[in-house]
Design an enzyme around this catalytic site. Structure first.
Site, mmCIF file in Angstrom:
data_model
loop_
_atom_site.group_PDB
_atom_site.id
_atom_site.type_symbol
_atom_site.label_atom_id
_atom_site.label_comp_id
_atom_site.label_asym_id
_atom_site.label_seq_id
_atom_site.Cartn_x
_atom_site.Cartn_y
_atom_site.Cartn_z
ATOM 1 N NE ARG A 126 7.251 7.954 17.484
ATOM 2 C CZ ARG A 126 7.593 6.987 18.369
ATOM 3 N NH1 ARG A 126 7.164 5.743 17.941
ATOM 4 N NH2 ARG A 126 8.363 7.086 19.199
ATOM 5 C CE LYS B 227 -1.312 -1.711 -4.207
ATOM 6 N NZ LYS B 227 -0.348 -2.592 -3.658
ATOM 7 C CG ASP C 21 -6.495 0.189 -6.961
ATOM 8 O OD1 ASP C 21 -5.712 0.532 -7.619
ATOM 9 O OD2 ASP C 21 -6.707 -0.996 -7.145
ATOM 10 C CG HIS C 22 -2.274 4.456 -7.779
ATOM 11 N ND1 HIS C 22 -1.537 2.988 -7.013
ATOM 12 C CD2 HIS C 22 -1.556 4.380 -8.847
ATOM 13 C CE1 HIS C 22 -0.778 2.568 -7.614
ATOM 14 N NE2 HIS C 22 -0.866 3.082 -8.821
ATOM 15 C CE LYS D 130 -1.700 4.406 -12.944
ATOM 16 N NZ LYS D 130 -0.734 5.384 -12.988
ATOM 17 C CD GLU E 5 5.679 -2.564 -11.198
ATOM 18 O OE1 GLU E 5 6.966 -2.992 -10.404
ATOM 19 O OE2 GLU E 5 4.795 -2.701 -10.641
ATOM 20 C CG ASP F 209 2.715 -5.168 -4.869
ATOM 21 O OD1 ASP F 209 2.573 -4.444 -3.919
ATOM 22 O OD2 ASP F 209 3.570 -4.729 -5.786
ATOM 23 C CG HIS G 4 -2.957 -1.770 -8.660
ATOM 24 N ND1 HIS G 4 -3.700 -0.989 -7.944
ATOM 25 C CD2 HIS G 4 -1.767 -1.868 -8.293
ATOM 26 C CE1 HIS G 4 -2.841 -0.417 -6.988
ATOM 27 N NE2 HIS G 4 -1.808 -0.903 -7.222
#
Length: 517
Positions: free
Chosen positions: A46, A153, A182-183, A187, A221, A240, A245
């Protein structure tokens, strides 16, 4: 070489962060390498009024547009744009006509992949309007072209909402058409888990409770919540990261050998692992095996950072966990008695994802008179990011008189072994979805099995006294209370900096009987 041809990719959320950081660069690299051809990308959104403005937006926001301007200019020829109001059914009918026109002019076959890179609250509206406009159809023998739906997700907020989402999607498409992405599964180092286990005859015989004392999976992280406060403050660390994951990492680490490499053979074994997780039945059981935390102010890489409650968009009284550590058990023949430790947190001292397998010590220690610590275990570390590779710690005699055993490492890294950079996870996942290979995508029964465990933990935590947050400083290893959960591991060698292999090994705790024999 696998090549996907003659298709249309309809991307919802084309002006979003994921699209310009991951999806467009991945598509560009797939096209540049010859893995896709004869296609059309219909971007929807948009915020941009027309194709010219959208293409200009991509040039300003996609790195490859500036680093490879010549090739990017060629790639732009495959891009179309449609300004869409996702809540307006009539807008979808207009888009349907535009899509058909583009397919005719480009001589495409009607194969369509719809990628929903949007907020989950739009999944239902978009799929319903796609079906009503005739763009999204069930697969059947009469329809030669295929239709696929890719969903990012989160797949629900809990078990009930995950089932509601599936019930809604199943009104318009079959399970075989849904690709839940799911990235982490894209990998290379995650895919190597299967190869490492089942392609090496010396590994699989040791991969059981007779030889393994514990398994620890860590995803840490250094970043805070960033611009995701609206979503994150209602989700938290478990929803999350751990429910999706990390459940996938657990499943690939612990699964039985599949009958074959066929998609459903692999996914069947993953489901069995997740279903075997022992479910905590009471808040007291949850408290005994779970620690949560929320970061306060501190330092990351020598720079001061604010606490979670002071981040933009976060409730100043939020009790959302940014850290979770848990100990769980799998009730299977292979893994009975072996604790699995999972932990994830934000604003921790290092960015790292790895699987640490601790082998049992020999039944008799011959080297008590040496400088060797007889409790020092053989540890296998499978590093997913960064410095992707595998490291095995073993004991070796130190040169010189006497018998002094010291820990040394046997190491493999992707960078040294193959001399090439690893492809982006989304490259593999996009190509597999376009080819119709669902191996690396999440099946609905996997989603439900992981929510059964997650709901039990979340409900148990909710029934416990309100946590006293913040309870760890940014830049620390997490809450001090995690020491009662995690294994006592040897400290990193003094010569190793904190951001290398062997660092951030966690908190000491009392040794459970299951770990000590």
């Amino acid at each position: 070489m696998d090549v996907a041809k003659k298709f249309s990719l309809i991307l919802f959320g084309a002006t979003g962060d994921l699209a310009h950081r991951k999806l467009f660069p991945s598509l560009f690299r797939l096209w540049s390498s010859g893995h896709i051809g004869d296609f059309m990308l219909l971007a929807t959104g948009r915020s941009q009024p027309d194709r010219e403005a959208f293409v200009r937006y991509l040039r300003e926001n996609v790195d490859e547009a500036s680093t490879q301007p010549g090739r990017w200019a060629e790639f732009e020829a495959f891009i179309e744009y449609f300004r869409l109001d996702a809540k307006n059914e009539q807008s979808f009918h207009e888009m349907s006509e535009a899509l058909k026109g583009h397919e005719r002019s480009r001589q495409l076959s009607g194969n369509r992949m719809f990628y929903l890179s949007v907020s989950p609250n739009l999944f239902g509206t978009i799929t319903e309007n796609l079906a009503a406009s005739g763009m999204l159809e069930r697969q059947n023998a009469e329809r030669q072209a295929w239709s696929r739906l890719v969903v990012e997700k989160p797949f629900g907020h809990d078990l009930a909402s995950a089932r509601d989402l599936d019930k809604h999607l199943s009104q318009f498409v079959d399970e075989e058409q849904v690709y839940r992405i799911d990235h982490y599964l894209g990998k290379e180092t995650v895919q190597n888990l299967t190869a490492f286990r089942f392609a090496n005859g010396m590994i699989e015989p040791l991969w059981n409770s007779h030889h393994i004392a514990s398994v620890q999976i860590t995803v840490s992280e250094t970043l805070g919540v960033g611009e995701r406060a609206d979503y994150y403050d209602s989700a938290g660390a478990l929803r999350d990261m751990m429910q999706n994951h990390m459940m996938q990492l657990l499943a690939l680490t612990a699964m039985e050998p599949p009958l074959s490499l066929a998609p459903n053979d692999i996914r069947n074994e993953k489901v069995r692992v997740i279903r075997s997780i022992r479910i905590p039945r009471t808040p007291e059981e949850v408290a005994e095996c779970t620690v949560v935390g929320q970061y306060g102010a501190g330092e990351i890489a020598g720079k001061p950072v604010v606490g979670y409650r002071d981040e933009d968009g976060v409730d100043p009284n939020s009790i959302t966990p940014t850290y979770i550590g848990t100990r769980l058990h799998l009730d299977t023949w292979r893994w009975t008695g072996v604790p699995f430790y999972l932990r994830h947190g934000k604003r921790l001292p290092a960015r790292m994802s790895e699987i640490m397998v601790r082998f049992r010590t020999p039944p008799m220690h011959l080297f008590h008179a040496s400088n060797c610590d007889p409790s020092y275990p053989n540890v296998l570390r499978i590093r997913i990011q960064p410095d992707e590779g595998i490291r095995l710690s073993v004991g070796a005699k130190r040169p010189g008189p006497g018998v002094n055993i010291e820990g040394v490492d046997l190491e493999f890294t992707y960078a040294e072994a193959f001399g090439t950079s690893l492809p982006e996870a989304y490259e593999r996942l996009l190509l597999d979805a376009l080819k119709g290979d669902p191996t690396l995508f999440i099946r609905q029964d996997e989603v439900e099995a992981s929510w059964v465990w997650a709901d039990a933990v979340l409900n148990g935590l909710a029934a416990l006294p309100k946590p006293s947050f913040p309870n760890y400083a940014a830049g620390s290893n997490g809450p001090s209370d995690a020491g009662r959960i995690f294994l006592p591991l040897s400290s990193p060698r003094a010569s190793e900096p904190r951001d290398t292999w062997g660092s951030f090994v966690g908190h000491g705790r009392r040794v459970h009987e299951a770990d000590s024999h």
